[in-house]
Scaffold this motif. Sequence first.
Motif, PDB file in Angstrom:
ATOM      1  N   MET A  53       0.831  -1.210   0.000  1.00  0.00           N
ATOM      2  CA  MET A  53       0.000   0.000   0.000  1.00  0.00           C
ATOM      3  C   MET A  53       0.858   1.248   0.000  1.00  0.00           C
ATOM      4  N   SER A  54       1.957   1.224   0.728  1.00  0.00           N
ATOM      5  CA  SER A  54       2.838   2.384   0.781  1.00  0.00           C
ATOM      6  C   SER A  54       3.487   2.642  -0.567  1.00  0.00           C
ATOM      7  N   THR A  55       3.791   1.555  -1.298  1.00  0.00           N
ATOM      8  CA  THR A  55       4.372   1.722  -2.634  1.00  0.00           C
ATOM      9  C   THR A  55       3.399   2.417  -3.576  1.00  0.00           C
ATOM     10  N   THR A  56       2.137   2.039  -3.514  1.00  0.00           N
ATOM     11  CA  THR A  56       1.120   2.675  -4.362  1.00  0.00           C
ATOM     12  C   THR A  56       0.961   4.149  -4.008  1.00  0.00           C
ATOM     13  N   ILE A  57       0.945   4.462  -2.715  1.00  0.00           N
ATOM     14  CA  ILE A  57       0.807   5.861  -2.290  1.00  0.00           C
ATOM     15  C   ILE A  57       2.003   6.682  -2.754  1.00  0.00           C
ATOM     16  N   CYS A  58       3.207   6.136  -2.599  1.00  0.00           N
ATOM     17  CA  CYS A  58       4.413   6.848  -3.034  1.00  0.00           C
ATOM     18  C   CYS A  58       4.399   7.064  -4.539  1.00  0.00           C
ATOM     19  N   GLN A  59       3.931   6.075  -5.286  1.00  0.00           N
ATOM     20  CA  GLN A  59       3.879   6.205  -6.735  1.00  0.00           C
ATOM     21  C   GLN A  59       2.859   7.257  -7.168  1.00  0.00           C
ATOM     22  N   VAL A  60       1.688   7.224  -6.559  1.00  0.00           N
ATOM     23  CA  VAL A  60       0.652   8.194  -6.919  1.00  0.00           C
ATOM     24  C   VAL A  60       1.069   9.612  -6.520  1.00  0.00           C
ATOM     25  N   MET A  61       1.648   9.764  -5.336  1.00  0.00           N
ATOM     26  CA  MET A  61       2.103  11.078  -4.905  1.00  0.00           C
ATOM     27  C   MET A  61       3.222  11.596  -5.805  1.00  0.00           C
ATOM     28  N   GLY A  62       4.122  10.711  -6.201  1.00  0.00           N
ATOM     29  CA  GLY A  62       5.161  11.130  -7.146  1.00  0.00           C
ATOM     30  C   GLY A  62       4.592  11.579  -8.474  1.00  0.00           C
ATOM     31  N   PHE A  63       3.556  10.883  -8.937  1.00  0.00           N
ATOM     32  CA  PHE A  63       2.910  11.279 -10.195  1.00  0.00           C
ATOM     33  C   PHE A  63       2.254  12.651 -10.076  1.00  0.00           C
ATOM     34  N   LEU A  64       1.541  12.885  -8.974  1.00  0.00           N
ATOM     35  CA  LEU A  64       0.867  14.171  -8.801  1.00  0.00           C
ATOM     36  C   LEU A  64       1.855  15.322  -8.649  1.00  0.00           C
ATOM     37  N   VAL A  65       2.907  15.097  -7.867  1.00  0.00           N
ATOM     38  CA  VAL A  65       3.913  16.152  -7.685  1.00  0.00           C
ATOM     39  C   VAL A  65       4.623  16.451  -9.002  1.00  0.00           C
ATOM     40  N   SER A  66       4.937  15.409  -9.749  1.00  0.00           N
ATOM     41  CA  SER A  66       5.578  15.618 -11.054  1.00  0.00           C
ATOM     42  C   SER A  66       4.639  16.314 -12.026  1.00  0.00           C
ATOM     43  N   LEU A  67       3.346  15.991 -11.946  1.00  0.00           N
ATOM     44  CA  LEU A  67       2.369  16.672 -12.802  1.00  0.00           C
ATOM     45  C   LEU A  67       2.346  18.168 -12.514  1.00  0.00           C
ATOM     46  N   LEU A  68       2.384  18.532 -11.237  1.00  0.00           N
ATOM     47  CA  LEU A  68       2.430  19.955 -10.888  1.00  0.00           C
ATOM     48  C   LEU A  68       3.726  20.595 -11.383  1.00  0.00           C
ATOM     49  N   GLY A  69       4.829  19.859 -11.280  1.00  0.00           N
ATOM     50  CA  GLY A  69       6.103  20.398 -11.741  1.00  0.00           C
ATOM     51  C   GLY A  69       6.133  20.638 -13.237  1.00  0.00           C
ATOM     52  N   VAL A  70       5.633  19.666 -13.996  1.00  0.00           N
ATOM     53  CA  VAL A  70       5.614  19.831 -15.460  1.00  0.00           C
ATOM     54  C   VAL A  70       4.656  20.952 -15.859  1.00  0.00           C
ATOM     55  N   GLY A  71       3.488  21.020 -15.199  1.00  0.00           N
ATOM     56  CA  GLY A  71       2.560  22.117 -15.497  1.00  0.00           C
ATOM     57  C   GLY A  71       3.151  23.476 -15.155  1.00  0.00           C
ATOM     58  N   GLY A  72       3.886  23.546 -14.034  1.00  0.00           N
ATOM     59  CA  GLY A  72       4.540  24.803 -13.687  1.00  0.00           C
ATOM     60  C   GLY A  72       5.624  25.196 -14.678  1.00  0.00           C
ATOM     61  N   SER A  73       6.355  24.208 -15.204  1.00  0.00           N
ATOM     62  CA  SER A  73       7.382  24.511 -16.211  1.00  0.00           C
ATOM     63  C   SER A  73       6.759  25.064 -17.490  1.00  0.00           C
ATOM     64  N   ILE A  74       5.634  24.477 -17.903  1.00  0.00           N
ATOM     65  CA  ILE A  74       4.947  24.988 -19.085  1.00  0.00           C
ATOM     66  C   ILE A  74       4.445  26.410 -18.846  1.00  0.00           C
ATOM     67  N   MET A  75       3.907  26.643 -17.652  1.00  0.00           N
ATOM     68  CA  MET A  75       3.411  27.977 -17.337  1.00  0.00           C
ATOM     69  C   MET A  75       4.537  28.999 -17.297  1.00  0.00           C
ATOM     70  N   ALA A  76       5.663  28.614 -16.677  1.00  0.00           N
ATOM     71  CA  ALA A  76       6.793  29.550 -16.599  1.00  0.00           C
ATOM     72  C   ALA A  76       7.364  29.857 -17.974  1.00  0.00           C
ATOM     73  N   THR A  77       7.432  28.866 -18.840  1.00  0.00           N
ATOM     74  CA  THR A  77       7.966  29.095 -20.181  1.00  0.00           C
ATOM     75  C   THR A  77       7.070  30.026 -20.986  1.00  0.00           C
ATOM     76  N   ALA A  78       5.776  29.935 -20.793  1.00  0.00           N
ATOM     77  CA  ALA A  78       4.847  30.760 -21.556  1.00  0.00           C
ATOM     78  C   ALA A  78       4.671  32.166 -20.976  1.00  0.00           C
ATOM     79  N   MET A  79       5.106  32.397 -19.741  1.00  0.00           N
ATOM     80  CA  MET A  79       4.910  33.705 -19.120  1.00  0.00           C
ATOM     81  C   MET A  79       5.825  34.757 -19.730  1.00  0.00           C
TER      82      MET A  79
END
Length: 259
Positions: A1-27
Amino acid sequence: MSTTICQVMGFLVSLLGVGGSIMATAMDTWSTQDLYDNPVTAVFQYQGLWRSCVRQSSGFTECRPYFTILGLPAMFQAVRALMIVGIVLGILGLLVCIFALKCIRIGSMEDTAKANMTLTSGIMFIIAGLCAITGVSVFANMLVTNFWMSTTSMFQGMQNVQNRYTFGSALFVGWVAGGLALVGGIMMCLACKGLIPEESRYKAVSYNASGRNISYRTGPYKSGLGYEADPKTRKGVGYEEAPRSEDGRRSYPSKYDYV
């Protein structure tokens, strides 16, 4: 269960990071005009990676894209390339990570394949985060160098410098986004360890005879007609070889001969 939580949290955090990079590049606010010497101005200028803008006190804003590529500084083009590479790697990492999530079953995909895909996406997120942080840091270094050069020239009276540029909000967005992508990639690499199946270990089992002091002895095998004990082992006390008949066969005494 901890592995699944770590994987999902990593996906969400990375999603925010990639979205922030796109936003910063377009600003467009990578560098903004410094208003320290002139707090009241009718024109406010700011620049981005793709265009420069001018905002008047009336609220009217006019932006003009950079129509040239070769005329831009080499470091400026390097920042563009780093941000684009980071965004591409981040998007590819997200696509791979979606299929690698443990909570999503696609066909008969084994845990080993999901572990390899998770590790691949984690490495992509780490590289994307490093690209974003490096690109923003290089641009910030350019701003600092130009700012102090303009300040020194202004105080020495060599030239009348009217516009100095300082950090814009896009730089801080890029730093945060790069850090989030880096943290998300590390979490995905940690989750990969939990997805690898444990190797099965086989222990040797010794089988013992149930009886006490039981030993099994067998005689040697010959390549002739079959199994025959060694003649030397048969000879002992009171053993006499049976006489042979005319045809070469041995004749053994019957029970009636002893009566």
